[in-house]
Design an enzyme around this catalytic site. Structure first.
Site, mmCIF file in Angstrom:
data_model
loop_
_atom_site.group_PDB
_atom_site.id
_atom_site.type_symbol
_atom_site.label_atom_id
_atom_site.label_comp_id
_atom_site.label_asym_id
_atom_site.label_seq_id
_atom_site.Cartn_x
_atom_site.Cartn_y
_atom_site.Cartn_z
ATOM 1 N N CYS A 2 0.275 2.654 8.962
ATOM 2 C CA CYS A 2 0.220 3.123 10.134
ATOM 3 C C CYS A 2 -0.631 1.979 10.875
ATOM 4 C CB CYS A 2 -0.274 4.529 10.396
ATOM 5 S SG CYS A 2 0.561 5.559 9.421
HETATM 6 N N1 GLN Z 1 0.481 8.151 4.120
HETATM 7 C C1 GLN Z 1 0.469 8.327 5.715
HETATM 8 C C2 GLN Z 1 1.585 8.903 6.110
HETATM 9 O O1 GLN Z 1 2.748 9.055 5.237
HETATM 10 C C3 GLN Z 1 0.007 7.214 6.214
HETATM 11 C C4 GLN Z 1 0.941 6.064 6.366
HETATM 12 C C5 GLN Z 1 0.575 4.677 6.786
HETATM 13 O O2 GLN Z 1 -0.509 4.379 6.943
HETATM 14 N N2 GLN Z 1 1.705 3.992 7.160
HETATM 15 O O3 GLN Z 1 1.884 9.214 7.262
#
Ligand code: GLN
Length: 247
Positions: A2
């Site tokens: 994210c």
């Molecule tokens: N693991 C977290 C999620 O599934 C954050 C994902 C991310 O950083 N892309 O939302």
């Protein structure tokens, strides 16, 4: 991975922070420039902000849809301003649910938290169970377990200590396929920003108006500082402090 940001300083509209910058979160939801894992951030987004004088707990708006599809957010984002804002766009980790309760920012009392990364969710929940009285995660998403661990730590420790402790506790975990934990956390209580780098990018920029901490610069102007990996950042309106998480 994210992408996330936090602002602390003079009041700014949500639009000025998330929609207007040329390489801001809106743009990062479909074309991030520094994302190490994944390509788009289209599995949801969220924004939390404080309204001092009204109540100590932040307001929080989140959706399990791409930021660019939410015309209602665009319609009010230019009419809401705050001196402390935390926002995120999400690329769900494989196997994690796409739902509003899995979307940052997570909130508890006066705190907001976003997690950029991934961690062995079952191991994180085991860690939680070892702490009687810890809040239940609101989703089976790994980030929700990380948030619940933070709420437990933050109820008894200063915020920077609590954040560092969560990352040190979970940072050595690997998933069954060997993927090491990635734990870029971004946390605020409305008066300070606490962030970690643990295997992904983070930058900040200080101006006379305030400090912006973000996964990647939202413009090509000068003043951005890249945070080295495995560091803790603590920012208030007067200064930004970096310290190593591993020494
Ligand atoms: N693991 C977290 C999620 O599934 C954050 C994902 C991310 O950083 N892309 O939302």
């Amino acid at each position: 991975m994210c992408r996330h940001l936090a602002w602390l300083g003079a009041p700014r509209t949500l639009a000025a922070l998330t929609l207007d910058p040329p390489f801001g979160l809106l743009r990062q939801s479909w074309a991030p420039r520094r994302m190490r894992y994944g390509t788009v951030n289209a599995d949801g987004f969220g924004v939390g902000w404080y309204a001092p004088g009204l109540r100590p707990q932040p307001a929080r708006y989140r959706r399990a849809v791409p930021m660019w599809t939410d015309a209602s957010y665009a319609s009010f984002a230019g009419a809401v301003s705050s001196g402390c804002v935390l926002a995120a766009v999400r690329s769900a980790t494989v196997g994690m649910p796409v739902e509003e309760t899995a979307t940052a920012p997570f909130t508890h009392d006066t705190l907001l938290m976003s997690h950029n990364g991934r961690v062995h969710a079952a191991a994180a929940r085991d860690e939680l169970r070892a702490r009687p009285g810890a809040p239940e995660p609101e989703s089976r998403c790994d980030s929700a377990a990380v948030a619940a661990l933070l709420w437990e730590r933050a109820s008894r420790l200063p915020l920077p200590t609590a954040v560092a402790d969560v990352v040190r506790t979970l940072g050595g975990l690997t998933e069954p396929d060997g993927t090491p934990a990635r734990l870029n956390l971004l946390v605020t209580d409305g008066t300070q920003i606490v962030a970690t780098t643990w295997r992904d990018t983070l930058s900040y920029r200080e101006t006379p108006a305030g400090v912006l901490v973000t996964s990647e610069p939202d413009d090509d102007e000068s003043g951005w500082v890249d945070v080295p990996d495995q560091h803790l950042l603590v920012a208030d309106t007067r200064k930004v402090t970096l310290s190593s998480l591993i020494s």
